[in-house]
Motif scaffolding. Sequence first.
Motif, short mmCIF file in Angstrom:
data_model
loop_
_atom_site.label_atom_id
_atom_site.label_comp_id
_atom_site.label_asym_id
_atom_site.label_seq_id
_atom_site.Cartn_x
_atom_site.Cartn_y
_atom_site.Cartn_z
N UNK A 29 0.82 -1.22 0.00
CA UNK A 29 0.00 0.00 0.00
C UNK A 29 0.85 1.26 0.00
N UNK A 30 1.91 1.37 0.84
CA UNK A 30 2.74 2.58 0.75
C UNK A 30 3.41 2.73 -0.62
N UNK A 31 3.78 1.61 -1.24
CA UNK A 31 4.40 1.68 -2.57
C UNK A 31 3.40 2.20 -3.60
N UNK A 32 2.17 1.69 -3.55
CA UNK A 32 1.14 2.18 -4.47
C UNK A 32 0.87 3.66 -4.26
N UNK A 33 0.82 4.08 -3.01
CA UNK A 33 0.59 5.49 -2.72
C UNK A 33 1.74 6.36 -3.20
N UNK A 34 2.96 5.87 -3.08
CA UNK A 34 4.12 6.63 -3.55
C UNK A 34 4.09 6.79 -5.06
N UNK A 35 3.76 5.71 -5.78
CA UNK A 35 3.64 5.81 -7.24
C UNK A 35 2.52 6.77 -7.64
N UNK A 36 1.41 6.71 -6.94
CA UNK A 36 0.29 7.60 -7.24
C UNK A 36 0.68 9.05 -7.02
N UNK A 37 1.36 9.32 -5.90
CA UNK A 37 1.79 10.70 -5.62
C UNK A 37 2.80 11.19 -6.64
N UNK A 38 3.71 10.31 -7.06
CA UNK A 38 4.73 10.72 -8.03
C UNK A 38 4.11 11.05 -9.37
N UNK A 39 3.22 10.19 -9.86
CA UNK A 39 2.66 10.40 -11.20
C UNK A 39 1.51 11.40 -11.21
N UNK A 40 1.07 11.87 -10.07
CA UNK A 40 0.00 12.87 -10.03
C UNK A 40 0.48 14.18 -10.65
#
Length: 75
Positions: A43-54
């Motif tokens: 979950x933290x990895x998914x959130x980090x990818x989401x924040x980066x690509x936002x």
Amino acid sequence: MSSSPLTKLQMQGLLARHLCIHIVGAFIVSLGVAALYNFGVAEPRKNAYTDFYRNYDSMKDFEEMRKAGIFQSAK
């Protein structure tokens, strides 16, 4: 002296009983590890990818790399 007969050890079904206990325990431990991995890593990895690509702009990143001289064919 009165001697009482020794009780027999239970040997029949001993392996099956221990296997049942250990299989249930292993199942519970594996579910716990899977849940910890999911909430601690995935979950933290998914959130980090989401924040980066936002806010990621690929063209801006490309221009910065082009100016730095990373690409030989794009000038």
